[in-house]
Design a protein around this motif. Structure first.
Motif, PDB file in Angstrom:
ATOM      1  N   PRO A   1      28.181 -30.600   4.851  1.00 60.09           N
ATOM      2  CA  PRO A   1      26.534 -30.253   5.551  1.00 60.09           C
ATOM      3  C   PRO A   1      25.728 -30.115   4.482  1.00 60.09           C
ATOM      4  O   PRO A   1      24.328 -30.472   4.852  1.00 60.09           O
ATOM      5  CB  PRO A   1      26.921 -28.882   6.206  1.00 60.09           C
ATOM      6  N   ALA A   2      25.822 -29.600   3.331  1.00 57.60           N
ATOM      7  CA  ALA A   2      24.810 -29.402   2.310  1.00 57.60           C
ATOM      8  C   ALA A   2      24.157 -30.854   1.966  1.00 57.60           C
ATOM      9  O   ALA A   2      22.982 -30.865   1.320  1.00 57.60           O
ATOM     10  CB  ALA A   2      25.284 -28.625   1.337  1.00 57.60           C
ATOM     11  N   ASP A   3      24.887 -32.020   2.236  1.00 61.33           N
ATOM     12  CA  ASP A   3      24.409 -33.388   1.805  1.00 61.33           C
ATOM     13  C   ASP A   3      24.046 -34.010   3.004  1.00 61.33           C
ATOM     14  O   ASP A   3      23.727 -35.304   2.752  1.00 61.33           O
ATOM     15  CB  ASP A   3      25.693 -34.010   1.064  1.00 61.33           C
ATOM     16  N   LEU A   4      23.729 -33.380   3.926  1.00 64.73           N
ATOM     17  CA  LEU A   4      23.098 -34.097   5.265  1.00 64.73           C
ATOM     18  C   LEU A   4      21.906 -34.914   4.824  1.00 64.73           C
ATOM     19  O   LEU A   4      20.795 -34.564   4.423  1.00 64.73           O
ATOM     20  CB  LEU A   4      22.700 -33.013   6.231  1.00 64.73           C
ATOM     21  N   GLY A   5      21.927 -36.188   5.052  1.00 65.43           N
ATOM     22  CA  GLY A   5      20.823 -37.104   4.572  1.00 65.43           C
ATOM     23  C   GLY A   5      20.711 -37.335   3.014  1.00 65.43           C
ATOM     24  O   GLY A   5      19.757 -38.209   2.811  1.00 65.43           O
ATOM     25  N   ALA A   6      21.516 -36.877   2.279  1.00 69.71           N
ATOM     26  CA  ALA A   6      21.362 -37.075   0.929  1.00 69.71           C
ATOM     27  C   ALA A   6      21.888 -38.556   0.537  1.00 69.71           C
ATOM     28  O   ALA A   6      22.618 -39.021   1.253  1.00 69.71           O
ATOM     29  CB  ALA A   6      22.285 -36.073  -0.102  1.00 69.71           C
ATOM     30  N   PRO A   7      21.459 -39.070  -0.794  1.00 63.90           N
ATOM     31  CA  PRO A   7      22.111 -40.312  -1.023  1.00 63.90           C
ATOM     32  C   PRO A   7      23.732 -40.515  -1.137  1.00 63.90           C
ATOM     33  O   PRO A   7      24.150 -41.425  -0.473  1.00 63.90           O
ATOM     34  CB  PRO A   7      21.337 -40.626  -2.674  1.00 63.90           C
ATOM     35  N   LYS A   8      24.174 -39.563  -1.650  1.00 62.05           N
ATOM     36  CA  LYS A   8      25.693 -39.474  -1.440  1.00 62.05           C
ATOM     37  C   LYS A   8      26.318 -39.757  -0.163  1.00 62.05           C
ATOM     38  O   LYS A   8      27.308 -40.668   0.049  1.00 62.05           O
ATOM     39  CB  LYS A   8      26.100 -38.069  -2.177  1.00 62.05           C
ATOM     40  N   MET A   9      25.765 -39.044   0.764  1.00 61.02           N
ATOM     41  CA  MET A   9      26.344 -39.417   2.175  1.00 61.02           C
ATOM     42  C   MET A   9      25.928 -40.596   2.859  1.00 61.02           C
ATOM     43  O   MET A   9      26.634 -41.403   3.393  1.00 61.02           O
ATOM     44  CB  MET A   9      25.624 -38.188   3.235  1.00 61.02           C
TER      45      MET A   9
ATOM     46  N   GLU B   1      20.155 -55.880   6.813  1.00 52.47           N
ATOM     47  CA  GLU B   1      20.419 -56.141   5.540  1.00 52.47           C
ATOM     48  C   GLU B   1      21.379 -54.827   5.057  1.00 52.47           C
ATOM     49  O   GLU B   1      22.282 -54.909   4.118  1.00 52.47           O
ATOM     50  CB  GLU B   1      19.261 -56.447   4.823  1.00 52.47           C
ATOM     51  N   THR B   2      20.950 -53.741   5.297  1.00 53.23           N
ATOM     52  CA  THR B   2      21.371 -52.645   5.054  1.00 53.23           C
ATOM     53  C   THR B   2      21.339 -51.636   6.026  1.00 53.23           C
ATOM     54  O   THR B   2      20.517 -51.693   7.190  1.00 53.23           O
ATOM     55  CB  THR B   2      20.779 -51.905   3.741  1.00 53.23           C
ATOM     56  N   LEU B   3      22.292 -50.541   5.936  1.00 51.79           N
ATOM     57  CA  LEU B   3      22.309 -49.624   7.174  1.00 51.79           C
ATOM     58  C   LEU B   3      21.284 -48.305   7.048  1.00 51.79           C
ATOM     59  O   LEU B   3      21.284 -47.280   7.858  1.00 51.79           O
ATOM     60  CB  LEU B   3      23.726 -49.047   7.432  1.00 51.79           C
TER      61      LEU B   3
ATOM     62  N   PRO C   1      16.071 -44.176   2.514  1.00 51.60           N
ATOM     63  CA  PRO C   1      15.967 -42.784   2.088  1.00 51.60           C
ATOM     64  C   PRO C   1      15.958 -41.808   3.250  1.00 51.60           C
ATOM     65  O   PRO C   1      15.064 -42.061   3.980  1.00 51.60           O
ATOM     66  CB  PRO C   1      14.784 -42.684   1.141  1.00 51.60           C
ATOM     67  N   ARG C   2      16.715 -40.876   3.219  1.00 50.45           N
ATOM     68  CA  ARG C   2      16.932 -40.030   4.601  1.00 50.45           C
ATOM     69  C   ARG C   2      17.012 -40.503   6.090  1.00 50.45           C
ATOM     70  O   ARG C   2      16.451 -39.889   6.860  1.00 50.45           O
ATOM     71  CB  ARG C   2      15.597 -38.938   4.691  1.00 50.45           C
ATOM     72  N   CYS C   3      17.624 -41.699   5.843  1.00 45.23           N
ATOM     73  CA  CYS C   3      17.341 -42.576   7.118  1.00 45.23           C
ATOM     74  C   CYS C   3      18.895 -43.232   7.218  1.00 45.23           C
ATOM     75  O   CYS C   3      19.183 -43.958   6.215  1.00 45.23           O
ATOM     76  CB  CYS C   3      16.323 -43.273   7.149  1.00 45.23           C
ATOM     77  N   ALA C   4      19.508 -43.312   8.469  1.00 44.81           N
ATOM     78  CA  ALA C   4      20.448 -44.147   8.850  1.00 44.81           C
ATOM     79  C   ALA C   4      20.454 -44.724  10.026  1.00 44.81           C
ATOM     80  O   ALA C   4      20.013 -44.141  11.184  1.00 44.81           O
ATOM     81  CB  ALA C   4      21.679 -43.294   8.869  1.00 44.81           C
ATOM     82  N   LEU C   5      20.696 -46.111  10.248  1.00 43.32           N
ATOM     83  CA  LEU C   5      20.798 -46.936  11.312  1.00 43.32           C
ATOM     84  C   LEU C   5      22.252 -46.959  11.869  1.00 43.32           C
ATOM     85  O   LEU C   5      22.770 -47.141  11.296  1.00 43.32           O
ATOM     86  CB  LEU C   5      19.944 -48.362  11.158  1.00 43.32           C
ATOM     87  N   VAL C   6      22.092 -46.826  13.253  1.00 43.82           N
ATOM     88  CA  VAL C   6      23.286 -46.878  14.206  1.00 43.82           C
ATOM     89  C   VAL C   6      22.877 -47.947  15.312  1.00 43.82           C
ATOM     90  O   VAL C   6      21.910 -48.156  15.735  1.00 43.82           O
ATOM     91  CB  VAL C   6      23.723 -45.711  14.720  1.00 43.82           C
ATOM     92  N   ALA C   7      24.229 -48.224  16.125  1.00 40.76           N
ATOM     93  CA  ALA C   7      23.999 -49.093  17.268  1.00 40.76           C
ATOM     94  C   ALA C   7      23.120 -50.245  17.138  1.00 40.76           C
ATOM     95  O   ALA C   7      23.086 -50.780  15.983  1.00 40.76           O
ATOM     96  CB  ALA C   7      23.526 -48.005  18.239  1.00 40.76           C
ATOM     97  N   GLU C   8      22.431 -50.502  18.059  1.00 38.26           N
ATOM     98  CA  GLU C   8      21.713 -51.845  18.165  1.00 38.26           C
ATOM     99  C   GLU C   8      20.479 -51.905  17.207  1.00 38.26           C
ATOM    100  O   GLU C   8      20.065 -53.033  17.040  1.00 38.26           O
ATOM    101  CB  GLU C   8      21.177 -52.057  19.469  1.00 38.26           C
TER     102      GLU C   8
ATOM    103  N   ASP D   1      25.187 -43.348   1.331  1.00 40.34           N
ATOM    104  CA  ASP D   1      25.868 -44.523   0.557  1.00 40.34           C
ATOM    105  C   ASP D   1      27.370 -44.446   1.028  1.00 40.34           C
ATOM    106  O   ASP D   1      27.851 -45.666   1.217  1.00 40.34           O
ATOM    107  CB  ASP D   1      25.882 -44.310  -1.076  1.00 40.34           C
ATOM    108  N   ALA D   2      27.864 -43.333   1.437  1.00 41.35           N
ATOM    109  CA  ALA D   2      29.399 -43.394   1.898  1.00 41.35           C
ATOM    110  C   ALA D   2      29.300 -44.161   3.133  1.00 41.35           C
ATOM    111  O   ALA D   2      30.284 -44.780   3.413  1.00 41.35           O
ATOM    112  CB  ALA D   2      29.794 -41.903   2.058  1.00 41.35           C
ATOM    113  N   TYR D   3      28.595 -43.753   3.967  1.00 41.85           N
ATOM    114  CA  TYR D   3      28.164 -44.348   5.524  1.00 41.85           C
ATOM    115  C   TYR D   3      28.127 -45.837   5.254  1.00 41.85           C
ATOM    116  O   TYR D   3      28.857 -46.624   6.146  1.00 41.85           O
ATOM    117  CB  TYR D   3      26.889 -43.736   6.050  1.00 41.85           C
ATOM    118  N   ALA D   4      27.193 -46.144   4.249  1.00 42.82           N
ATOM    119  CA  ALA D   4      27.097 -47.848   4.246  1.00 42.82           C
ATOM    120  C   ALA D   4      28.327 -48.743   3.758  1.00 42.82           C
ATOM    121  O   ALA D   4      28.661 -49.622   4.607  1.00 42.82           O
ATOM    122  CB  ALA D   4      26.176 -47.980   3.441  1.00 42.82           C
TER     123      ALA D   4
END
Length: 404
Positions: free
Chosen positions: A334-342, A291-293, A296-303, A344-347
């Motif tokens: 690098p200072a934004d690693l894991g932050a909402p801004k980063m 549903e989303t990628l 908070p402080r988490c990103a899903l990748v691959a399978e 959101d951009a990834y998604a």
């Protein structure tokens, strides 16, 4: 793997925790480690890094051009290149009608390079683990899994299966279609089941493959031969044979001579008699999209984020596009690693492309499954039409590489 567990346990802070020690997770660890981030990668199952060991992954992965470039960024390609078989032509054959259709999509139409390069998965793991051992800022903990996480404003507390805890700015879930990270994040997933399974194995054949990846369609799903280096002096290919579940189970249990006879019939002897040179593995075929990628402080990748049928070498290549997007965002700020801004951009960058490609592969797979004469005729005519218009053909090849 570079240091004793007891020494690692003293370390409580890291930039990134990666859950999943498969090809995607190992690549992620190499890429972010090479970029200078501190990384801890965990997986409850140690990787099998020899082809003849119990549990070895005998599948192969075809890395397309953008993926190969990312592997260079991660310091991996120099290790992999000596073992890689180039894929110059993607051949599609439809033998499901009275007038078989064969069309070649040649990389020379769009590039000076091959479409991609094929490598065995167990060998990928071997070379990737060796690369991680070269990086002092990467800790690989095989035999230790992800258990849970608790996100704070500027960090997340990750608990591992041995009870130890780490503070990390970002958790990357690369732990497969049944992702524990995804469950911990409470992210829903939509799954489509096709009633199919894929048989994977390696064969030798009389005719040289000439760096041609051949996808043969009839019914039940494609039968794909992907070039490998010669085996005992004979041309060799890896095979992905997709079939209806019950038929795939029957084929998997056949005695070797009977299985070879069935494979020869299904391949229409395009490369001469096939001789089995590996054990057979069987895998369920599904499509899956989250549903989303992010959480908070988490990103899903691959399978952990997307699964699709093995058509057009899209699966892992899409996974490396996920990693490339994350890495670009992380290195840019690098200072934004894991932050909402980063996150959101990834998604925004990845989710629309993922949904589009999963939908496209779903449609191709349903067309390949089709057993009715009318549907087979439409599939055959579709192949001819797409190939026959040069600008369309080139656009399709560029889209397949992820260039559009």
């Amino acid at each position: 793997m570079k240091r004793p567990m007891s020494l690692h346990m003293e370390r409580t802070t890291t930039d990134i925790v990666i859950a999943g020690g498969g090809v995607a997770g190992l690549t992620a660890a190499a890429a972010f480690g090479t970029a200078g981030f501190s990384v801890t990668i965990v997986d409850p199952t140690p990787p099998v890094t020899t082809g003849d060991a119990e549990g070895s992954d005998l599948r192969t992965t075809a890395f397309l051009q953008p993926a190969q470039q990312f592997l260079e960024t991660a310091g991996l390609w120099s290790r992999l290149a000596p073992f890689a078989t180039p894929l110059q032509v993607m051949r599609i054959v439809d033998i499901g009608t009275e007038d078989p259709v064969m069309r070649d999509f040649n990389a020379v139409d769009i590039s000076e390079k091959p479409f991609g390069w094929n490598l065995p998965n167990w060998l990928l793991r071997r070379e990737m683990v060796a690369r991680l051992a070269e990086l002092p800022n990467v800790d690989f903990l095989p035999g230790t899994g992800f258990a849970q996480m608790l996100a704070r404003n500027d960090t997340t507390i990750v608990t591992l299966s041995d009870g130890s805890q780490l503070n990390a700015k970002l958790v990357i879930g690369a732990d497969g279609r049944n992702s524990a990270v995804r469950r911990a994040a409470g992210i829903d997933v939509k799954t489509t089941r096709y009633g199919q399974k894929a048989l994977t194995f390696a064969v030798t054949h009389d005719a040289p493959h000439e760096n041609i990846s051949t996808e043969i369609h009839r019914s039940g799903g494609p039968f794909t031969l992907v070039p490998l280096p010669d085996h005992d002096g004979k041309p060799c290919s890896s095979v992905v044979w997709m079939e209806h579940g019950a038929e795939a189970n029957r084929l998997a249990s056949l005695p070797e001579p009977d299985f070879e006879a069935a494979a020869n019939d299904r391949s229409a002897f395009l490369y001469g008699p096939l001789q089995l040179v590996s054990r057979r593995s069987i895998w369920p075929i599904i499509s899956q999209v989250t549903e989303t990628l992010t959480a908070p402080r988490c990103a899903l990748v691959a399978e952990a984020a997307h699964v699709m049928p093995p058509i057009g070498a899209q699966g892992l290549n899409m996974s490396l596009k996920d990693l490339a997007s994350l890495l670009e965002l992380a290195t840019a700020a690098p200072a934004d690693l894991g932050a909402p801004k980063m996150l959101d951009a990834y998604a925004r960058q990845r989710h629309p492309d993922i949904k589009l490609r999963v939908t496209g592969i779903d449609a191709l797979n349903r067309a390949s499954i089709a057993g009715s004469p009318m549907m087979q005729s439409l599939r055959s005519k579709g192949i001819e039409a797409l190939y026959g218009v040069a600008p369309v053909r080139r656009t399709l090849m560029q889209m397949g590489l992820g260039a559009r």
